[in-house]
Design a protein around this motif. Structure first.
Motif, short mmCIF file in Angstrom:
data_model
loop_
_atom_site.label_atom_id
_atom_site.label_comp_id
_atom_site.label_asym_id
_atom_site.label_seq_id
_atom_site.Cartn_x
_atom_site.Cartn_y
_atom_site.Cartn_z
N THR A 1 0.70 -1.53 7.49
CA THR A 1 -0.57 -1.27 6.88
C THR A 1 -1.63 -2.60 7.07
OG1 THR A 1 0.23 -2.00 4.91
CG2 THR A 1 0.36 0.29 5.31
N HIS A 2 -2.51 -2.44 6.39
CA HIS A 2 -3.81 -3.65 6.32
C HIS A 2 -4.19 -3.97 7.72
CE1 HIS A 2 -2.21 -3.35 2.32
NE2 HIS A 2 -2.96 -4.09 1.77
N ILE A 3 -4.27 -3.03 8.79
CA ILE A 3 -4.63 -3.61 10.10
C ILE A 3 -6.06 -4.16 10.17
CG2 ILE A 3 -2.82 -2.08 11.30
CD1 ILE A 3 -5.01 -0.33 11.91
N ASP A 4 -6.84 -3.76 9.11
CA ASP A 4 -8.11 -4.12 8.99
C ASP A 4 -8.49 -5.39 8.15
OD1 ASP A 4 -7.50 -2.78 6.63
OD2 ASP A 4 -9.23 -1.55 6.54
N GLU B 1 -7.49 4.97 9.59
CA GLU B 1 -7.22 4.97 11.15
C GLU B 1 -5.70 5.15 11.31
OE1 GLU B 1 -7.75 1.41 14.69
OE2 GLU B 1 -8.62 1.14 12.86
N ASN B 2 -5.49 5.82 12.35
CA ASN B 2 -4.22 6.25 12.93
C ASN B 2 -3.47 7.15 11.89
OD1 ASN B 2 -4.26 5.08 15.40
ND2 ASN B 2 -3.51 3.02 14.59
N LEU C 1 -1.49 1.18 10.73
CA LEU C 1 -2.78 1.96 10.35
C LEU C 1 -3.44 1.39 9.00
CD1 LEU C 1 -1.65 3.15 7.31
CD2 LEU C 1 -0.53 4.89 8.67
N SER C 2 -4.64 2.01 8.63
CA SER C 2 -5.47 1.43 7.46
C SER C 2 -5.48 2.33 6.59
CB SER C 2 -6.92 0.98 7.92
OG SER C 2 -7.58 0.82 7.12
N ASN C 3 -5.23 2.11 5.12
CA ASN C 3 -5.23 3.07 4.19
C ASN C 3 -6.55 3.18 3.75
OD1 ASN C 3 -2.92 3.93 3.60
ND2 ASN C 3 -2.26 2.09 2.52
N GLY D 1 0.61 -1.19 0.10
CA GLY D 1 -0.08 0.02 -0.06
C GLY D 1 0.82 1.30 -0.20
N LYS D 2 2.18 1.08 -0.42
CA LYS D 2 2.94 2.42 -0.46
C LYS D 2 2.24 3.74 -1.26
CE LYS D 2 6.54 0.31 -2.23
NZ LYS D 2 6.13 -1.14 -2.19
#
Length: 465
Positions: free
Chosen positions: A219-222, A259-260, A253-255, A100-101
């Motif tokens: 990333t991708h915490i969701d 979030e965050n 965080l979440s892209n 997700g850069k």
């Protein structure tokens, strides 16, 4: 349009002036008053403007003395600036594929344009045209290095997003610099020391006395794959790196939901404000060199120039010879240009003004199989120049040297006008293999060989393509 002499764009909420305005060679009067322009293109200084209205804009990156009145600003563009605060930082997003850069950099820019506390999804309508270029490539597509600039709390950020393909890992050595802020981006459920150590080793190899700053962005915490077990493991790992001062911060965080993101913005603002480049004052001649490089990029879309041309630019701005090394280091560290030095004698060095161009050239090497210019993995240099559409044929030699140095292409003994690209060799034996490997070995030679057969081998089997 080329015959226009007067252009009034005032009171339009304009965020930027396109460099193509330089095509209006007969323009004498330009009114861009009461807009939202932060940094006008320096090509304005090439026009024979007799009247200019535009100081009622933020002009964030223009020195105070040039903002006082329109005539001062016009003189600043034409005569060259005085010493100014550099106030510029290079931000590089590196990390694993599909982490997700691209979206991360896009959201950081969007947040910076919207301002602190503004909802990322409800930015002003006037920002849309600035962000159009950001949505041209979706995550998951194979893309090369992308560079974008924006202001973050009065500091100009030159943000570099490296393509997801591992092909581009081989070009990182030419873009990583010692005074930059790095975002190591990795999917939260894939956090592990092996990946972090690889990128920290790459960064430390170019960082002098720890001048680089590093943020790990998970990333991708969701994502459902980010289970409680993997969350504990990832947080423990990153806390350990932070406690050992190996990184300056870690953000989960979440892209998608953002979030965050406020925490990331706060950390970025803190690191940019403390960065040594933001406290640096550069002389007028240095700034003129900077502006000239940007002028070449904006006006002629020139991706690279020969080193002798760069020397002429520096000399024309009367930069003392003892300052050349520091100037070139600053231009590279701040993201203005990238340099590629050719080691072999007799070949001209060249200066890369556009990193996107360099990585796109290398990406095209991999995709040449789709064209009819390749025969048995061998390409004619003349065809290479045509495919790459060089405006200057002198760039071909150093670019070939670059491909040789990272082992994507190889020179052929006795063949000065052709090169071998191993990744494009055919599956079967070439028809004319006897020209290169005779069936009967001469008596004064010994033949040694070893055959490997793979089923759909990965490029990772080899050190290079």
């Amino acid at each position: 349009m080329a015959s226009w002499r007067l252009l009034n764009l005032s009171h339009n909420g304009i965020l930027e002036i396109h460099p193509d305005i330089a095509l209006l060679k007969n323009l004498e009067s330009l009114d861009v008053d009461y807009n939202k322009i932060e940094l006008p293109p320096f090509v304005l200084g090439t026009l024979e403007l007799k009247e200019f209205k535009g100081h009622n804009n933020p002009l964030t990156y223009v020195p105070i003395y040039a903002r006082e009145k329109d005539s001062s600003f016009l003189k600043y563009l034409k005569d060259g600036p005085q010493s100014v605060d550099a106030n510029r930082v290079k931000l590089l997003a590196v990390g694993t594929a599909l982490s997700g850069k691209t979206y991360l950099i896009r959201n950081v820019k969007r947040d910076a344009l919207a301002g602190p506390g503004s909802p990322l999804r409800s930015r002003a309508e006037s920002l849309k045209q600035v962000l159009l270029s950001d949505v041209s490539s979706a995550d998951g597509m194979d893309q090369a290095t992308q560079v974008t600039e924006f202001m973050l709390n009065k500091v100009r950020i030159s943000a570099w997003d490296f393509g997801k393909s591992d092909l581009f890992y081989r070009t990182h050595q030419y873009f990583l610099t010692g005074r930059a802020i790095y975002l190591i981006v990795i999917r939260a459920y894939e956090v592990e020391p092996r990946i972090l150590d690889y990128w920290l080793q790459q960064i430390n190899s170019v960082s002098v006395l720890g001048k680089s700053r590093v943020i790990v962005v998970a990333t991708h915490i969701d994502d459902p794959k980010f289970t409680d077990t993997k969350s504990k493991k990832a947080r423990h790992c990153l806390n350990l790196y932070a406690s050992q001062s190996r990184v300056d911060g870690c953000i989960f965080l979440s892209n998608k939901t953002k979030e965050n993101f406020p925490a990331l913005r706060k950390l970025l603002v803190s690191l940019t404000e403390e960065h040594p480049l933001t406290k640096l004052t550069i002389s007028g001649p240095w700034n003129q060199v900077l502006n000239h490089c940007k002028y070449i990029q904006e006006t002629f879309s020139t991706p690279a120039i020969e080193w002798k041309t760069m020397k002429q630019i520096i000399e024309s701005k009367h930069v003392p010879s003892e300052e050349w090394h520091d100037l070139l280091e600053y231009l590279r560290d701040s993201g203005i240009v990238s340099f590629q030095t050719i080691a072999r004698e007799g070949n001209p060095d060249f200066v890369v003004l556009s990193p996107e161009w360099l990585t796109n050239m290398i990406l095209q090497v991999r995709d040449f199989m789709a064209c009819n210019q390749i025969t048995n993995g061998i390409i004619e240099h003349e065809s290479l120049a045509r495919i790459w559409e060089f405006s200057s044929p002198t760039i071909l030699t150093p670019l070939l040297e670059l491909l040789y140095s990272i082992e994507i292409a190889y020179s052929i003994r006795g063949e000065p006008v052709r090169s071998l690209i191993p990744s494009l060799l055919p599956d079967g034996l070439p028809d004319n293999i006897s020209e290169y490997w005779p069936a009967l070995v001469p008596g004064d030679m010994h033949q040694y060989g070893r055959i490997y057969r793979f089923h759909l081998p990965s490029s990772e089997v080899f050190t290079r393509l």
